[in-house]
Design an enzyme around this catalytic site. Structure first.
Site, short mmCIF file in Angstrom:
data_model
loop_
_atom_site.label_atom_id
_atom_site.label_comp_id
_atom_site.label_asym_id
_atom_site.label_seq_id
_atom_site.Cartn_x
_atom_site.Cartn_y
_atom_site.Cartn_z
N ASP A 126 0.87 -1.16 0.00
CA ASP A 126 0.00 0.00 0.00
C ASP A 126 0.92 1.22 0.00
O ASP A 126 1.95 1.22 0.67
CB ASP A 126 -0.90 -0.01 1.23
CG ASP A 126 -1.80 1.21 1.29
OD1 ASP A 126 -2.43 1.54 0.26
OD2 ASP A 126 -1.86 1.84 2.35
N ASP B 217 0.16 4.90 0.60
CA ASP B 217 0.00 5.89 1.67
C ASP B 217 0.01 5.25 3.04
O ASP B 217 -0.75 4.33 3.32
CB ASP B 217 -1.31 6.66 1.48
CG ASP B 217 -1.22 7.63 0.33
OD1 ASP B 217 -0.28 8.44 0.32
OD2 ASP B 217 -2.08 7.56 -0.56
#
Length: 125
Positions: A8, A10
């Site tokens: 992922d 962020d």
């Protein structure tokens, strides 16, 4: 045997909170609401931009039910505009991310990135 590792973006590889906080603060102030700090926004992120802006308007993890859908929609448009205007200059990779990804790639892993961000943000990297 593991062949693929997906990350992922962020909050895992990239700290984008400084730019998100700047955009949220500009938005809520333009709408006549109290300012939000980077520290507050760090608590508000994690559930998408609609929730972030709702929390920023409410100054709480619970979105105020008295905020109209119209206001929240207007705030979201303003937030998106303000976020784009930041130029993403304050976002940065966390420590050791680059070297870790480089080592994993050299070890033969296929690496993937998972994000809901617009492509234009990642032209900076």
């Amino acid at each position: 045997m593991i062949k693929l590792i997906a990350f992922d973006l962020d909050g895992t590889l990239l700290d984008s909170v400084p730019d998100l906080a700047l955009a949220a603060d500009r938005t809520v102030q333009a709408l006549g609401f109290p300012s939000v700090s980077e520290e507050q926004v760090r608590d508000y992120v994690g559930n998408g931009a609609d929730v972030l802006i709702g929390r920023s308007l409410s100054q709480s993890l619970t979105i105020d039910s008295n905020l109209s859908e119209e206001l929240r929609a207007k705030a979201r448009v303003m937030f998106d505009e303000n976020y784009e205007l930041t130029g993403h200059k304050l976002s940065h990779l966390y420590d050791n991310v680059y070297s870790t990804l480089k080592e994993l790639h050299a070890a033969g892993f296929t690496l993937a990135l998972v994000t809901n961000k617009l492509l234009s943000l990642y032209r900076m990297f």
